[in-house]
Design a protein around this motif. Structure first.
Motif, PDB file in Angstrom:
ATOM      1  N   PHE A   1     115.445  17.952  27.966  1.00 49.94           N
ATOM      2  CA  PHE A   1     115.608  19.131  28.815  1.00 49.94           C
ATOM      3  C   PHE A   1     115.949  20.358  27.972  1.00 49.94           C
ATOM      4  CE2 PHE A   1     118.386  21.537  31.907  1.00 49.94           C
ATOM      5  CZ  PHE A   1     117.315  22.067  32.600  1.00 49.94           C
TER       6      PHE A   1
ATOM      7  N   THR B   1     116.751  11.304  24.945  1.00 53.61           N
ATOM      8  CA  THR B   1     117.436  11.329  26.235  1.00 53.61           C
ATOM      9  C   THR B   1     116.909  12.477  27.081  1.00 53.61           C
ATOM     10  OG1 THR B   1     119.179  12.807  25.489  1.00 53.61           O
ATOM     11  CG2 THR B   1     119.530  10.435  25.149  1.00 53.61           C
ATOM     12  N   PHE B   2     117.152  12.360  28.390  1.00 52.79           N
ATOM     13  CA  PHE B   2     116.730  13.442  29.297  1.00 52.79           C
ATOM     14  C   PHE B   2     117.401  14.748  28.906  1.00 52.79           C
ATOM     15  CE2 PHE B   2     117.487  16.155  32.917  1.00 52.79           C
ATOM     16  CZ  PHE B   2     116.223  16.270  33.459  1.00 52.79           C
ATOM     17  N   ARG B   3     118.705  14.666  28.557  1.00 54.51           N
ATOM     18  CA  ARG B   3     119.457  15.879  28.203  1.00 54.51           C
ATOM     19  C   ARG B   3     118.816  16.574  27.001  1.00 54.51           C
ATOM     20  NH1 ARG B   3     124.894  17.656  28.638  1.00 54.51           N
ATOM     21  NH2 ARG B   3     125.659  18.729  26.792  1.00 54.51           N
TER      22      ARG B   3
ATOM     23  N   TYR C   1     118.524  21.464  37.815  1.00 53.31           N
ATOM     24  CA  TYR C   1     118.597  20.011  37.936  1.00 53.31           C
ATOM     25  C   TYR C   1     120.010  19.603  38.334  1.00 53.31           C
ATOM     26  CZ  TYR C   1     114.136  19.950  35.464  1.00 53.31           C
ATOM     27  OH  TYR C   1     112.827  20.150  35.109  1.00 53.31           O
ATOM     28  N   ASN C   2     120.102  18.541  39.124  1.00 55.50           N
ATOM     29  CA  ASN C   2     121.419  18.030  39.496  1.00 55.50           C
ATOM     30  C   ASN C   2     121.895  17.003  38.473  1.00 55.50           C
ATOM     31  OD1 ASN C   2     120.090  15.618  40.052  1.00 55.50           O
ATOM     32  ND2 ASN C   2     120.132  15.893  42.272  1.00 55.50           N
TER      33      ASN C   2
ATOM     34  N   LYS D   1     121.956  13.915  38.569  1.00 53.26           N
ATOM     35  CA  LYS D   1     121.070  12.755  38.455  1.00 53.26           C
ATOM     36  C   LYS D   1     119.738  13.120  37.810  1.00 53.26           C
ATOM     37  CE  LYS D   1     122.998  10.191  42.364  1.00 53.26           C
ATOM     38  NZ  LYS D   1     122.704   9.533  43.668  1.00 53.26           N
ATOM     39  N   GLN D   2     119.665  14.332  37.285  1.00 56.60           N
ATOM     40  CA  GLN D   2     118.494  14.811  36.550  1.00 56.60           C
ATOM     41  C   GLN D   2     117.277  14.993  37.451  1.00 56.60           C
ATOM     42  OE1 GLN D   2     118.101  11.907  33.431  1.00 56.60           O
ATOM     43  NE2 GLN D   2     120.115  12.336  32.584  1.00 56.60           N
ATOM     44  N   HIS D   3     117.538  15.236  38.737  1.00 57.24           N
ATOM     45  CA  HIS D   3     116.459  15.505  39.677  1.00 57.24           C
ATOM     46  C   HIS D   3     116.292  17.014  39.850  1.00 57.24           C
ATOM     47  CE1 HIS D   3     117.289  11.334  41.650  1.00 57.24           C
ATOM     48  NE2 HIS D   3     116.557  11.238  40.556  1.00 57.24           N
TER      49      HIS D   3
END
Length: 658
Positions: free
Chosen positions: A7, A2-4, A217-218, A220-222
């Motif tokens: 990250f 996952t992105f989380r 990052y916000n 929305k992962q931007h």
């Protein structure tokens, strides 16, 4: 993955790669520089935070007006408007027409016309004139040329509060004040905030970034921006891995739009960070090796920016430049001492990673001692050299830990250029020296020296009786130093004060008698008339003319008189000024006895002795309170033992007044 998870993995990789111990890479035959690991071994964990850190950091949002008048704010127009002196990015003289156009664009005729509160959307370089183009002096001069752009004044963090003065003629830039500097910022680098949007920032618990160049990052992962060490954010929520915070962005209508961010806990810590071996080691190692940036040039740090950002996570605010920083607390001059005597004094008084060592144009963080030798951490451009009669620079160009003899083994470095020979003093612990306010705010006070207050007539009073006192003793028997025990929260949002928080109620009668009159007869000789609301009744009120008290009340009156009519019901019928009497329920003289207090309309007032429920409530508009505070009057509504109609002239409790 996952992105989380990705990250977190990326962030931990960045964290551990950034925490490797960095040794300063000076010439091999320079004196040995220890690692931070060895220097922090004797650090005792403690809280060094200033009580008023939040107030100082968010001070631009508490202001109702600018600190600098137009003549002072426009100093750069005079200094850098000299033609034929400065060189541009092509290393050619900047043309007269270009200088004229730049000066015209500053639009200082509009100074103070906006007076809006705003927040930074990004990290930005603050400029002395509204342009990103550089002003260099002749590059053949020693210590000139790159990176010494004279239009660079400072670097400001994302989410930092500012007060906007006015815009340039084309609207592309704005002249602003931050908590520590004033200058020009691009108009797209900030957004206006109203009181409702500002208050959560002020009231929330805070985190500080403790690793440089942290990606934000916000939800929305931007990617949003980077944050550097020293940036402060409010805490909205947290879990095991992240702090959830927020900033504001601009929407399509140029209005503020709230944006939630999440920051890994490995990159941020709650303010105040404990002053401990672990935290000092982490912060110093992330800052060591950073390239030198004059005034924050290219978003790097210079000497004073490094000390500011290093101390901020601990809840310690200091001013912008080296000269101001060295004056921000107990300063010990070392000017006339030998090198050995200077070292001995630094070792005796210095607090590792808290004390600041000053020389003209440079500030260094005392980093402790190894084998009875003081070391310093500093971001430095270089060391002066002299070869065949020609001055030059031996470039270091980054943040390093060194001793005070950098260059001593180099034949081209004259002895006079060594840091130890240029050191002028040490700031033991950064904290605003409130006692200086007595000298700056009261014309009758000449100096404070050797624990005595010296008056212009040659008399003295003791400053500090060195006695520890509980609350009731502070009320009954305050010495002059005790008057500063609690920080007055000027311009803060109006909230119920905490238990026994009564800034301004501790008064030293001997001091007030010295200023305003020793007896009733003498006080009454010093009374003069203030014309209250000249266009709304012009009542004549008695007030003490000494120490500019009556003059300041007249300023308050004149400004209140210009408020809209809806405010006049609170102002037209003041309950009184001078009245020689004790404070209710005590034998102590009230501030009214000295002719330095005014009570407004009683029908809108709440007084703790009158209230059976003892519940704080206020009806006076903040616009009225702000005007009084602007001119040096404390408000009784800031007290736990509240008296909301009461305003008292106590300029020493304000950092600056109009």
């Amino acid at each position: 993955m996952t992105f989380r998870t990705l990250f977190l993995f990326t962030c931990n990789l960045l964290l551990f790669s950034g925490c490797a111990i960095k040794e300063p890479l000076l010439r091999q035959n320079e004196p040995y520089a220890p690692s931070t690991q060895s220097l922090v071994q004797n650090i005792v964990p403690q809280n060094i935070a200033q009580d008023d850190f939040t107030y100082r950091y968010y001070k631009p949002w508490f202001k109702t007006h600018l600190s600098h008048k137009k003549e002072d704010a426009s100093w750069a127009n005079k200094s850098y408007g000299i033609k034929g002196r400065y060189y541009g990015e092509n290393l050619q003289l900047i043309g007269d027409d270009e200088v004229d156009a730049l000066l015209k664009s500053t639009n200082f005729e509009a100074h103070g016309s906006v007076n809006a509160h705003a927040i930074m959307l990004q990290n930005e370089q603050m400029r002395n004139l509204p342009t990103h183009k550089p002003f260099f002096k002749k590059t053949t001069l020693p210590g000139e040329g790159y990176p010494f752009d004279y239009l660079q004044t400072s670097r400001i963090h994302i989410a930092e509060p500012i007060l906007i003065s006015h815009y340039s003629r084309d609207g592309a830039w704005a002249y602003v004040e931050s908590s520590f500097a004033a200058g020009w910022l691009p108009s797209n680098s900030f957004v206006w905030l109203d009181a409702k949007e500002r208050t959560p920032f002020i009231k929330a618990l805070k985190i500080a970034i403790v690793q440089d160049n942290v990606p934000l990052y916000n939800a929305k992962q931007h990617f949003v921006s980077y944050a550097k060490v020293g940036a402060i954010f409010p805490i909205e929520n947290e879990d095991d891995n992240f702090f959830y915070t927020f900033i504001y962005t601009k929407d399509a209508n140029e209005e503020a739009s709230k944006l939630t961010l999440f920051i890994p806990k490995s990159f941020a810590k709650k303010v105040p960070l404990e002053f401990s071996q672990e935290s000092i080691h982490q912060l110093s190692n992330t800052l060591l090796g950073e390239k030198y940036g004059w005034g924050g040039y290219l978003n790097n740090r210079d000497c004073s920016a490094m000390t500011r950002d290093f101390l901020a996570p601990f809840g310690v605010w200091i001013p912008r430049n080296s000269a101001a920083q060295k004056s921000f607390g107990e300063y010990i001059s070392l000017k006339d001492l030998s090198p050995k005597e200077k070292e001995a004094m630094i070792l005796k008084h210095g607090i590792a990673f808290l004390s600041l060592i000053y020389l003209k144009g440079h500030i260094m963080l005392y980093a402790g001692e190894v084998q009875e030798k003081p070391f310093v951490m500093h971001n430095v451009w270089g060391v002066k050299t002299l070869e065949n009669g020609k001055e030059g620079r031996d470039i270091i160009g980054k943040a390093v830990i060194t001793d005070l003899y950098v260059g001593a083994n180099q034949p081209n470095v004259p002895e006079a250029s060594l840091l130890i020979n240029r050191v002028e003093g040490i700031l033991v612990k950064p904290t605003y020296a409130t006692k200086n306010n007595l000298v700056s705010k009261y014309p009758s006070v000449k100096a404070i020296k050797d624990n005595n207050v010296y008056f212009m007539d040659g008399s003295t009073l003791p400053y500090d009786d060195k006695q520890a006192k509980h609350f009731d003793e502070l009320l009954e028997n305050a010495d002059i130093e005790d008057m500063f025990t609690q920080t007055y929260p000027a311009f803060f949002p109006i909230t119920p004060p905490t238990l026994n928080d009564d800034p301004g109620r501790f008064r030293n009668d001997a001091f007030l008698k010295k200023l305003y009159g020793e007896s009733k007869k003498e006080i009454e000789k010093n009374l003069t008339e203030v014309i209250w609301l000249p266009n709304h009744g012009a009542k004549k009120l008695k007030f003490n003319q000494n120490e500019n008290a009556a003059m300041q009340l007249q300023k308050v009156s004149d400004e209140l008189d210009r408020l809209p009519e809806k405010y006049m019901k609170y102002l037209k019928n003041p309950a009184g000024t001078y009245a020689y009497r004790p404070i209710a329920g005590t034998s102590r003289l009230s501030a009214h006895s000295y002719g330095i207090a005014i009570d407004l309309e009683t029908s809108y007032s709440r007084y703790w002795r009158w209230d059976k429920t003892y519940t704080f409530h206020n009806e006076f508009p903040k616009e009225i309170i702000d005007i009084f505070e602007k001119h040096g009057f404390v408000w009784g509504g800031r007290w736990y033992h509240y008296d909301t109609m009461h305003f008292e002239y106590r300029p020493e409790l304000f950092e600056s007044i109009d």
